[in-house]
Scaffold this active site. Structure first.
Site, mmCIF file in Angstrom:
data_model
loop_
_atom_site.group_PDB
_atom_site.id
_atom_site.type_symbol
_atom_site.label_atom_id
_atom_site.label_comp_id
_atom_site.label_asym_id
_atom_site.label_seq_id
_atom_site.Cartn_x
_atom_site.Cartn_y
_atom_site.Cartn_z
ATOM 1 N N GLU A 385 0.832 -1.209 0.000
ATOM 2 C CA GLU A 385 0.000 0.000 0.000
ATOM 3 C C GLU A 385 0.871 1.266 0.000
ATOM 4 O O GLU A 385 0.532 2.252 -0.660
ATOM 5 C CB GLU A 385 -0.948 -0.002 1.203
ATOM 6 C CG GLU A 385 -1.924 -1.171 1.246
ATOM 7 C CD GLU A 385 -2.774 -1.311 -0.002
ATOM 8 O OE1 GLU A 385 -2.960 -0.306 -0.728
ATOM 9 O OE2 GLU A 385 -3.244 -2.425 -0.267
ATOM 10 N N GLU A 412 0.128 -1.486 -8.884
ATOM 11 C CA GLU A 412 0.119 -2.610 -7.962
ATOM 12 C C GLU A 412 1.507 -3.212 -7.767
ATOM 13 O O GLU A 412 1.804 -3.797 -6.726
ATOM 14 C CB GLU A 412 -0.832 -3.701 -8.483
ATOM 15 C CG GLU A 412 -2.288 -3.278 -8.548
ATOM 16 C CD GLU A 412 -2.872 -2.919 -7.194
ATOM 17 O OE1 GLU A 412 -2.427 -3.487 -6.175
ATOM 18 O OE2 GLU A 412 -3.763 -2.049 -7.154
ATOM 19 N N HIS A 514 -13.650 -7.667 -5.053
ATOM 20 C CA HIS A 514 -13.499 -6.889 -6.280
ATOM 21 C C HIS A 514 -14.669 -7.049 -7.242
ATOM 22 O O HIS A 514 -14.819 -6.229 -8.168
ATOM 23 C CB HIS A 514 -12.196 -7.267 -6.976
ATOM 24 C CG HIS A 514 -10.991 -7.004 -6.136
ATOM 25 N ND1 HIS A 514 -10.648 -7.805 -5.059
ATOM 26 C CD2 HIS A 514 -10.053 -6.021 -6.174
ATOM 27 C CE1 HIS A 514 -9.562 -7.326 -4.488
ATOM 28 N NE2 HIS A 514 -9.178 -6.250 -5.139
#
Length: 615
Positions: A385, A412, A514
């Site tokens: 993150e 990512e 997702h």
């Protein structure tokens, strides 16, 4: 894991709100007379759009943050309202961008920005009256349903964050694992099915108005290449790494068969999904102790134990992650990051625990939102993150439409590249591991197997999530086959099967964040590939001469300088340009991953001799 940027991604990708426009005439798109259909008019119009979206997205991001960290009826309503306003802008501008794109003599950068406006929407609604409101309400409802979702363990309710952790608890019996798996999929997924089907129908109408055959084709058009070419590229990369996955699958299946016996896990065919330590069988690292080879399997330390021994708090874990980036020469995080982030799950309210990174003002108000647990998985997730946050911060001076990764896989991959550098040597450098406890070369197979249980195991799942949605969007997968198609793809690509029979009218895809969150998933597959390309490039730049998997570039400011140069580009150039800037190649490839795991592949093939292959 995802990021939430205040750029176009915030309105359409990072937060994945649906996009729509209600006020256009059916005969055509109403254009602003102040911006004529000329190259100059198009350039001025793009400038206006970027300023408007920038200003709006800062306010919108605050609302989304509050909704994600304080789920109530009221914050749901506020998020839906902001979604209605912001996503109206997105498609309004997308429709107009499609018209300006037809103008002859456009500046090349203006043309590319027009394409970004047209292609950058996750869920467009048509201009039909009421469609936008309905789509936003459905999307908000699905997101909140997931956030409030529960399963059962020994007949008692268990929330989403806790059930994910318990699926990786090796003390749980196959019966308990099956109960948690089935209850989560049934209670969370099934109620979403009708709403999801309706949402797909509305969004496809919106995609058609933007000139796409369906939403899936629109998603695939955002990679600086034709949609069909992107499909072929992902399949090419999968074929590069598939032999490695097949070897891992065969080995893990045999170990689970030894552990549980034929009645629970057969020595042939697919692996039972709930036995792999993860609700979606997407990463298998939690069951490493069950499959670790004798001797080589003992890597000499356990990262979770090291966190405990060091007495790290949840915030301390974040500061360790920050220190890695600081060691590369990146500027320290602002104090507001620590003041405003959500690090742990509040006891007094519902929140979305799914880890994400946020940039609320496109300057320095960067945050992460997690429900951190003091374990190895979350230690690695924190690095991931923070990779988003440092990327966001690096490109903050770019034009509004360039405030994004070169492609979404880049975003990512950055944090994951850093996580690959969490080697024993790095743990020694940060005083978490005694040098005497650093495993020798004889432990390399164990180290690589532990990595592969997450990195390699994830690959087919990372590919199939969007393959399923592409089929849903193009109509080849219909509501009555949602579930059978989902499990069909999981068996085809992962070699995984449910622990219990699943009814055809269930909606197990909805039990994966997702899907109701409408976050495109190909980025995660690309990230697994790209992180090894980035990692190898960093290790080469650092002059590393040992085995690739033992490289750590912690403290190397030259690597940081080169990495920063790529990150600062944001989306200002096509992704092959950014890839080439750091790695020297313009093609995404699984070859670096294959090199990284080459010793493991040879070892697995030796272990698998005489055992049934495939499923």
């Amino acid at each position: 894991m995802k990021f939430a940027s205040v750029a176009l991604a915030a309105l359409a990708i990072g937060i994945a709100t649906p996009a729509y426009a209600e006020h256009h005439e059916e005969a055509g798109v109403a254009m602003d007379a102040g911006f004529p259909m000329t190259p100059e008019g198009a350039a001025d119009w793009v400038d206006m759009v970027e300023k408007d979206l920038f200003d709006f997205s800062v306010e919108a991001s605050k609302t989304y943050w509050v909704n994600a960290t304080y789920i109530t009826v009221d914050t749901d309503a506020l998020a839906a309202q902001v979604g209605a306003e912001g996503t109206e802008k997105s498609v309004d501008y997308a429709l107009q961008a499609a018209e300006y794109a037809k103008v002859s003599g456009l500046d090349a950068e203006v043309s590319r920005k027009l394409d970004m406006l047209r292609n950058g929407i996750v869920l467009p609604a048509p201009t039909t009256a009421g469609a936008a409101t309905e789509l936003n309400e459905i999307a908000t409802k699905l997101g909140s349903q997931y956030g409030k979702g529960e399963g059962k363990l020994n007949g008692e309710p268990i929330n989403g964050s806790d059930i994910e952790a318990e699926m990786g608890n090796l003390e749980r019996t196959p019966e308990e694992l099956s109960e948690m798996w089935a209850s989560w999929h049934t209670q969370v997924g099934a109620p979403m099915k009708d709403d999801y089907a309706r949402m797909v129908a509305i969004a496809n109408e919106g995609a058609a108005e933007l000139g796409f055959t369906d939403v899936g084709a629109m998603w695939r058009s955002g990679y600086d290449m034709p949609a069909d070419e992107f499909t072929a590229e992902t399949e090419r990369m999968w074929q590069e790494v598939k032999p490695l996955y097949d070897s891992l699958h065969t080995y893990v299946r045999s170990k689970l068969n030894e552990k549980y016996g034929d009645d629970v896990q057969s020595a042939t065919g697919p692996i039972r999904a709930d036995l792999l330590g993860n609700m979606w069988a997407q990463e298998w690292g939690n069951i490493y102790p069950l499959v670790a080879p004798e001797g080589a399997g003992d890597i000499g330390y356990d990262l979770t134990d090291l966190i405990t021994a060091k007495g790290l708090s949840e915030v301390d874990m974040v500061r360790v992650g920050e220190d890695f980036f600081s060691s590369l020469g990146f500027e320290a995080l602002p104090e507001t990051f620590y003041e405003r982030s959500q690090f742990t799950k509040p006891a007094d309210r519902d929140v979305v625990c799914h880890a994400s990174a946020w940039d609320l003002d496109n300057k320095d108000d960067i945050r992460i939102k997690m429900c951190i647990k003091k374990n190895a998985d979350d230690f690695i997730t924190i690095h991931h993150e923070l990779g988003h946050n440092y990327y966001q911060r690096a490109y903050k001076t770019q034009d509004y439409l360039h405030l994004n990764g070169a492609n979404d896989g880049f975003h990512e991959a950055i944090g994951d590249m850093v996580a690959l550098s969490i080697t024993p040597e790095y743990l020694v450098q940060i005083d978490m591991l005694d040098r005497a406890d650093v495993p020798g070369a004889d432990k390399d197979i164990g180290l690589l197997l532990r990595q592969a249980m997450d990195k390699v195991a994830f690959l087919p799942f990372g590919l199939l999530v969007d393959k399923w949605r592409w089929g849903v969007f193009d109509g080849s997968i219909t509501p009555d086959t949602y579930n059978t198609a989902w499990h069909g793809l999981k068996e085809q690509y992962q070699g995984i099967t449910p622990p219990v029979d699943r009814p055809a009218d269930a909606f197990d895809p909805g039990a994966k964040y997702h899907i109701p969150g409408n976050t495109p998933y190909s980025r995660y597959f690309l990230a697994r590939i790209l992180q090894f390309q980035f990692y190898k490039a960093a290790c080469d730049q650092a002059g590393w001469e040992g085995p690739l998997h033992r490289c750590s570039f912690y403290g190397n400011e030259e690597v940081g300088k080169n990495l920063g140069a790529m990150l600062e580009m944001g989306a200002s150039k096509p992704w092959p340009d950014a890839l080439e800037a750091f790695t020297g190649t313009r093609e995404m490839s699984g070859k670096a991953m294959i090199e990284y795991f080459a010793p493991l592949k040879a070892w697995l093939d030796e272990q698998n001799k005489g055992k049934p292959q495939g499923w």
